[in-house]
Design an enzyme around this catalytic site. Structure first.
Site, PDB file in Angstrom:
ATOM      1  N   HIS A   3      43.117  43.319  39.724  1.00 53.00           N
ATOM      2  CA  HIS A   3      43.684  43.060  38.395  1.00 53.00           C
ATOM      3  C   HIS A   3      45.207  42.926  38.452  1.00 53.00           C
ATOM      4  O   HIS A   3      45.898  43.193  37.475  1.00 53.00           O
ATOM      5  CB  HIS A   3      43.250  44.136  37.387  1.00 53.00           C
ATOM      6  CG  HIS A   3      41.780  44.076  37.085  1.00 53.00           C
ATOM      7  ND1 HIS A   3      41.239  43.183  36.198  1.00 53.00           N
ATOM      8  CD2 HIS A   3      40.735  44.764  37.618  1.00 53.00           C
ATOM      9  CE1 HIS A   3      39.916  43.340  36.168  1.00 53.00           C
ATOM     10  NE2 HIS A   3      39.586  44.283  37.028  1.00 53.00           N
ATOM     11  N   ASP A  36      40.403  34.688  43.614  1.00 54.05           N
ATOM     12  CA  ASP A  36      39.118  34.358  44.233  1.00 54.05           C
ATOM     13  C   ASP A  36      39.133  32.947  44.811  1.00 54.05           C
ATOM     14  O   ASP A  36      38.634  32.703  45.915  1.00 54.05           O
ATOM     15  CB  ASP A  36      37.986  34.495  43.214  1.00 54.05           C
ATOM     16  CG  ASP A  36      37.914  35.899  42.626  1.00 54.05           C
ATOM     17  OD1 ASP A  36      38.512  36.809  43.222  1.00 54.05           O
ATOM     18  OD2 ASP A  36      37.286  36.071  41.574  1.00 54.05           O
TER      19      ASP A  36
HETATM   20  C1  GLA Z   1      37.921  38.678  39.126  1.00 46.42           C
HETATM   21  C2  GLA Z   1      38.872  37.514  38.849  1.00 46.42           C
HETATM   22  C3  GLA Z   1      40.092  37.589  39.738  1.00 46.42           C
HETATM   23  C4  GLA Z   1      40.730  38.973  39.682  1.00 46.42           C
HETATM   24  C5  GLA Z   1      39.688  40.065  39.857  1.00 46.42           C
HETATM   25  C6  GLA Z   1      40.260  41.445  39.624  1.00 46.42           C
HETATM   26  O1  GLA Z   1      37.399  38.568  40.412  1.00 46.42           O
HETATM   27  O2  GLA Z   1      38.222  36.284  39.053  1.00 46.42           O
HETATM   28  O3  GLA Z   1      41.015  36.584  39.383  1.00 46.42           O
HETATM   29  O4  GLA Z   1      41.450  39.132  38.488  1.00 46.42           O
HETATM   30  O5  GLA Z   1      38.601  39.904  38.982  1.00 46.42           O
HETATM   31  O6  GLA Z   1      41.205  41.736  40.588  1.00 46.42           O
END
Ligand code: GLA
Length: 376
Positions: free
Chosen positions: A28, A166
């Site tokens: 986050h 991601d």
């Molecule tokens: C999800 C979101 C990412 C990131 C994570 C928490 O995977 O797609 O962009 O914010 O949560 O770290």
């Protein structure tokens, strides 16, 4: 299982693969302009693809089964495509919206990345399609450019306000390395992580639960962070130095205090983790992971009974450290363990789940693997 030829009547022009990920630390932080430290998993989404000249996007997923989904690329509009097909459609929409004159394709998709496990199966799907289109239509886009388009696809077409971690992990990770990414400007460094050489293993314990509040809660947390940054007069929480945290917290409404504390301390934990990797002190990661989990549990409040139990049981069984990975509200926990103890730790976590009346986690071992690539 239908082959590409059976589905579409011709051989594919090629095959592209894009992996899922686990994040070592930095949760986050990405939508706050901060640092993240993911590794790619060996499990990928594979896209076999062939261009079509008639403007149709024809999609088939080995996991979903069912008939081929057929969409006209010129008619794609956000919110118009339900279910799994929204992710590949979103990427084609985002490319066209960014001005790339791409047309249709036949796409056969097959995923080894568990869905709903917090291992970024959706980003892997987007990135496999983005990589395929990049080559099929000769776009010449770089891996970070494709990651940004995939994120835009998810934000604006699918409607999930995710950060960039991601997609960057799936596009840019390298074997044997963690991706130290600054999400403010996308500068990155491949940080070697030789787990096997240090006699260590990284267990991934998929709790197999996904609590419903995940989507709405993610957007609300993100909005809370943006409100806090605005109140502090900062472009993003990343700009708040740890030394200034106490005075900043005093200027915020009570409900925003734990959010800001998590983001600022978590960002510092990424830097501490990178220092450990650079110094070859891999076990030093352990306490950083466990401290990160406590912050996600107590301050950011995105853990849940199952992920807390997996962390506690892994640490009690002798893991150097453990934490939930991904957005939270279920999903997976990572645990850094001595390689020789991996099986025993996994068995002890499974036993703790049985005692609590919960379904045992599914266990994988994370070996830092390669980002998106052409495979045939
Ligand atoms: C999800 C979101 C990412 C990131 C994570 C928490 O995977 O797609 O962009 O914010 O949560 O770290």
């Amino acid at each position: 299982m239908s082959t590409f030829e059976q589905l579409f009547g011709q051989a594919p022009e090629g095959e592209w693969a894009a992996p899922g990920r686990v994040n070592l630390i930095g949760e986050h932080t990405d939508y706050n302009g901060g640092f993240v430290l993911p590794i790619a998993l060996p499990q990928s989404v594979r896209a076999q693809a062939r261009r079509r000249a008639d403007g149709l996007l024809r999609l088939w997923s080995a996991q979903a089964g069912g008939p081929v989904v057929e969409l006209a690329v010129a008619g794609l509009v956000p919110g118009s495509v339900p279910g799994w097909a929204a992710y590949p459609a979103a990427v084609v929409w985002a490319l066209r919206e960014a001005g790339y004159e791409v047309g249709g394709a036949d796409l056969r998709l097959d995923s080894e990345v568990p869905t709903g496990a917090g291992l970024s199966s959706s980003a892997a799907l987007e990135c496999a399609v983005a990589a395929a289109y990049n080559d099929l239509y000769g776009l010449g886009l770089s891996a970070p450019e494709l990651a940004l388009l995939a994120q835009r696809a998810e934000n604006a077409f699918v409607g999930v306000p995710c950060g960039i971690m991601d997609q960057m992990a799936s596009m840019c990770c390298r074997p044997g390395a963690a991706l130290f990414l600054d999400s403010r400007d996308l500068t990155m460094r491949q940080v070697p992580i030789d787990l096997a050489g240090a006699g260590l293993a990284l267990l991934v314990l998929d709790t197999r639960v996904k609590h419903d509040l995940a989507d709405g809660a993610y957007a609300a947390l993100r909005a809370g962070c943006e409100r806090a940054a605005a109140l502090l007069g900062l472009p993003a929480l990343r700009s708040l130095a740890p030394a200034d945290l106490p005075s900043a917290l005093g200027r915020l409404p009570a409900e925003l205090v734990p959010l800001v504390r998590h983001v600022v301390t978590e960002n510092a934990r990424v830097e501490a983790a990178v220092d450990c990797l650079d110094a070859g002190r891999l076990t030093g990661l352990g306490p950083i992971l466990t401290a990160g989990h406590a912050s996600l549990r107590d301050d950011y409040r995105v853990s849940c009974r199952e992920t807390d139990l997996a962390v506690e049981a892994a640490v009690a069984a002798g893991a150097h450290g453990a934490r939930m990975t991904g957005g939270g509200f279920g999903g997976s926990v990572i645990a850094l363990v001595d390689a020789a103890e991996a099986e025993r730790v996994a068995a002890e976590v499974a036993a703790a789940f049985r005692r609590a009346g919960l379904t045992e986690p599914r266990t994988l071992t994370a070996v830092p693997a390669e980002g998106a690539r052409r495979t045939a």
